[in-house]
Motif scaffolding. Structure first.
Motif, PDB file in Angstrom:
ATOM      1  N   GLY A 170       4.162  -4.132   2.592  1.00  0.00           N
ATOM      2  CA  GLY A 170       4.866  -2.862   2.451  1.00  0.00           C
ATOM      3  C   GLY A 170       3.908  -1.703   2.543  1.00  0.00           C
ATOM      4  N   VAL A 171       4.348  -0.628   3.224  1.00  0.00           N
ATOM      5  CA  VAL A 171       3.544   0.591   3.348  1.00  0.00           C
ATOM      6  C   VAL A 171       4.451   1.805   3.186  1.00  0.00           C
ATOM      7  N   SER A 172       3.858   2.974   3.046  1.00  0.00           N
ATOM      8  CA  SER A 172       4.646   4.188   2.872  1.00  0.00           C
ATOM      9  C   SER A 172       5.312   4.617   4.170  1.00  0.00           C
TER      10      SER A 172
ATOM     11  N   TYR B 208      -6.545  -2.534   6.106  1.00  0.00           N
ATOM     12  CA  TYR B 208      -6.594  -3.141   7.438  1.00  0.00           C
ATOM     13  C   TYR B 208      -8.026  -3.302   7.911  1.00  0.00           C
ATOM     14  N   GLU B 209      -8.865  -2.333   7.649  1.00  0.00           N
ATOM     15  CA  GLU B 209     -10.255  -2.445   8.075  1.00  0.00           C
ATOM     16  C   GLU B 209     -10.981  -3.550   7.313  1.00  0.00           C
ATOM     17  N   LEU B 210     -10.509  -3.855   6.116  1.00  0.00           N
ATOM     18  CA  LEU B 210     -11.058  -4.957   5.331  1.00  0.00           C
ATOM     19  C   LEU B 210     -10.569  -6.315   5.829  1.00  0.00           C
ATOM     20  N   GLY B 211      -9.684  -6.301   6.825  1.00  0.00           N
ATOM     21  CA  GLY B 211      -9.167  -7.550   7.360  1.00  0.00           C
ATOM     22  C   GLY B 211      -7.973  -8.091   6.606  1.00  0.00           C
ATOM     23  N   LEU B 212      -7.248  -7.211   5.894  1.00  0.00           N
ATOM     24  CA  LEU B 212      -6.144  -7.635   5.051  1.00  0.00           C
ATOM     25  C   LEU B 212      -4.778  -7.389   5.691  1.00  0.00           C
ATOM     26  N   GLY B 213      -4.759  -7.110   6.985  1.00  0.00           N
ATOM     27  CA  GLY B 213      -3.509  -6.755   7.645  1.00  0.00           C
ATOM     28  C   GLY B 213      -2.407  -7.782   7.486  1.00  0.00           C
TER      29      GLY B 213
ATOM     30  N   SER C 294       0.850  -1.185   0.000  1.00  0.00           N
ATOM     31  CA  SER C 294       0.000   0.000   0.000  1.00  0.00           C
ATOM     32  C   SER C 294       0.884   1.233   0.000  1.00  0.00           C
ATOM     33  N   MET C 295       0.687   2.116  -0.959  1.00  0.00           N
ATOM     34  CA  MET C 295       1.604   3.233  -1.155  1.00  0.00           C
ATOM     35  C   MET C 295       1.154   4.530  -0.501  1.00  0.00           C
ATOM     36  N   ILE C 296       0.017   4.508   0.211  1.00  0.00           N
ATOM     37  CA  ILE C 296      -0.469   5.732   0.838  1.00  0.00           C
ATOM     38  C   ILE C 296      -1.304   5.362   2.063  1.00  0.00           C
ATOM     39  N   PRO C 297      -1.262   6.152   3.123  1.00  0.00           N
ATOM     40  CA  PRO C 297      -1.952   5.778   4.364  1.00  0.00           C
ATOM     41  C   PRO C 297      -3.438   5.515   4.237  1.00  0.00           C
TER      42      PRO C 297
ATOM     43  N   PRO D 188      -3.141   1.432  11.354  1.00  0.00           N
ATOM     44  CA  PRO D 188      -3.082   1.107  12.782  1.00  0.00           C
ATOM     45  C   PRO D 188      -1.643   0.880  13.243  1.00  0.00           C
ATOM     46  N   GLU D 189      -1.484   0.579  14.530  1.00  0.00           N
ATOM     47  CA  GLU D 189      -0.149   0.447  15.100  1.00  0.00           C
ATOM     48  C   GLU D 189       0.669  -0.630  14.401  1.00  0.00           C
ATOM     49  N   GLU D 190       0.000  -1.632  13.865  1.00  0.00           N
ATOM     50  CA  GLU D 190       0.713  -2.724  13.206  1.00  0.00           C
ATOM     51  C   GLU D 190       1.582  -2.252  12.052  1.00  0.00           C
ATOM     52  N   THR D 191       1.263  -1.091  11.480  1.00  0.00           N
ATOM     53  CA  THR D 191       2.040  -0.609  10.344  1.00  0.00           C
ATOM     54  C   THR D 191       3.468  -0.265  10.740  1.00  0.00           C
ATOM     55  N   THR D 192       3.711  -0.073  12.030  1.00  0.00           N
ATOM     56  CA  THR D 192       5.068   0.234  12.495  1.00  0.00           C
ATOM     57  C   THR D 192       6.048  -0.864  12.122  1.00  0.00           C
ATOM     58  N   ASP D 193       5.577  -2.077  12.119  1.00  0.00           N
ATOM     59  CA  ASP D 193       6.449  -3.228  11.864  1.00  0.00           C
ATOM     60  C   ASP D 193       6.464  -3.680  10.412  1.00  0.00           C
ATOM     61  N   VAL D 194       5.758  -2.971   9.541  1.00  0.00           N
ATOM     62  CA  VAL D 194       5.706  -3.352   8.131  1.00  0.00           C
ATOM     63  C   VAL D 194       6.809  -2.621   7.366  1.00  0.00           C
ATOM     64  N   GLU D 195       7.383  -3.303   6.369  1.00  0.00           N
ATOM     65  CA  GLU D 195       8.461  -2.732   5.566  1.00  0.00           C
ATOM     66  C   GLU D 195       8.025  -1.420   4.931  1.00  0.00           C
ATOM     67  N   LYS D 196       8.881  -0.387   5.016  1.00  0.00           N
ATOM     68  CA  LYS D 196       8.568   0.920   4.451  1.00  0.00           C
ATOM     69  C   LYS D 196       9.157   1.038   3.042  1.00  0.00           C
TER      70      LYS D 196
END
Length: 323
Positions: free
Chosen positions: A89-91, A79-84, A69-72, A97-105
């Motif tokens: 990868g995220v921007s 994540y709300e769709l249950g795809l966490g 996902s390239m944008i918040p 949510p807090e879980e994005t802290t541990d996802v590759e940037k």
């Protein structure tokens, strides 16, 4: 969605304009070419063919197992769709949510093409606000064989619903998307019902930036629509988009309420507004009706918009919405 909903309790211009995205560039509301969302909610059968906001027909052969996902705003929807558990990868600007802290940037507007390819995603969720600046990089991703879907810009609740539904179809999550949209629609309807009881609508100034100039949101923006929904008047409603406004004009407008979205990154944002020359005579300042609200919840085109709408309603009409 319930975790966002709490009744009774509850940046430079460039930084401001991307408050809804978490980036320092053009706001998500600025571009006008929407993608074509599905018109009916049905079970998803792959392959799925969708036309994205860049006008490209994207064929997704199988339900994605790994997503970048390239944008918040896209991330919050996913994540709300249950795809966490599928987000790889995220921007750099993702913070919820807090879980994005541990996802590759993967970077911001200047994203790392090689890193994205190395993550081997089945689907890359890009965004219309990044077109122009990121066109070459997106084409490199396509040339590498990745499915890239550019999600439409959204400048209203209805367009957010379309974005949620479209991402749901692209990821095989239509039932979840339908539930999210239905719940958001119900929440907005309830707020409108309460707002209809307001007998004397208040005037509101929305401050989304203060350096070097003061910036606000006029018509065609989420926050202007929010004020309409809660039965309040935007003192900058005759202006369009994200615009600067002279302090003298704000004082002359004499808003009943002032809301700033700079509290997270400007020290004592409320105090700075109150201390401006001439503002001591503004009704909002005299009546201690200057509030700092979460920028992301007011401008990020995702599921938390209804919670942001409620927080705005509680700030403007505490007697109605805090009971």
């Amino acid at each position: 969605m319930n975790k966002f909903w709490k009744f009774g309790a509850t940046a430079g211009l460039a930084a401001v304009l991307m408050a809804g995205c978490g980036e320092t560039a053009t706001p998500e509301e600025d571009v006008e070419t929407p993608a074509e969302p599905p018109t009916e909610v049905e079970d998803v059968e792959f392959p799925v063919t969708l036309t994205d906001a860049a006008g490209i027909e994207v064929v997704i052969d199988e339900e994605p197992g790994a997503i970048v996902s390239m944008i918040p705003s896209n991330t919050e929807i996913a994540y709300e769709l249950g795809l966490g558990d599928k987000i790889v990868g995220v921007s750099d600007y993702d913070n919820y949510p807090e879980e994005t802290t541990d996802v590759e940037k993967i970077g911001g507007q200047e994203f790392n093409v090689e890193k994205i390819i190395g993550l081997q995603p089945d689907l890359v969720l890009a965004h219309e606000s990044g077109l122009g600046v990121g066109d070459a990089g997106l084409q490199q991703l396509r040339d590498a064989g990745l499915d890239v879907f550019v999600v439409q810009n959204a400048a209203s609740f209805d367009e957010v619903y379309d974005s949620i539904t479209t991402i749901g179809q692209a990821t095989g999550s239509m039932a979840q998307a339908e539930n999210i949209v239905s719940e958001m629609e119900a929440q907005v309807a309830l707020i409108e019902e309460l707002a209809a009881t307001v007998e004397e609508p208040k005037t509101v100034f929305l401050e989304v930036g203060s350096q070097p100039d003061i910036y606000t949101t006029g018509s065609g923006t989420f926050m202007d629509e929010m004020l309409t929904l809660i039965n309040a008047e935007n003192v900058a409603g005759d202006l369009e988009g994200w615009v600067s406004m002279d302090p003298e004009a704000i004082v002359a407008a004499n808003p009943d309420v002032i809301i700033t979205t700079e509290g997270a990154y400007v020290e004592d944002a409320v105090g700075q507004i109150k201390s401006r020359g001439g503002f001591a005579e503004v009704t909002a300042v005299k009546e201690e009706a200057v509030y700092s609200l979460d920028s992301d919840m007011l401008t990020r085109s995702g599921p938390r918009l209804t919670a942001g709408l409620m927080e705005m309603a509680q700030a403007v009409y505490p007697d109605v919405f805090n009971e």
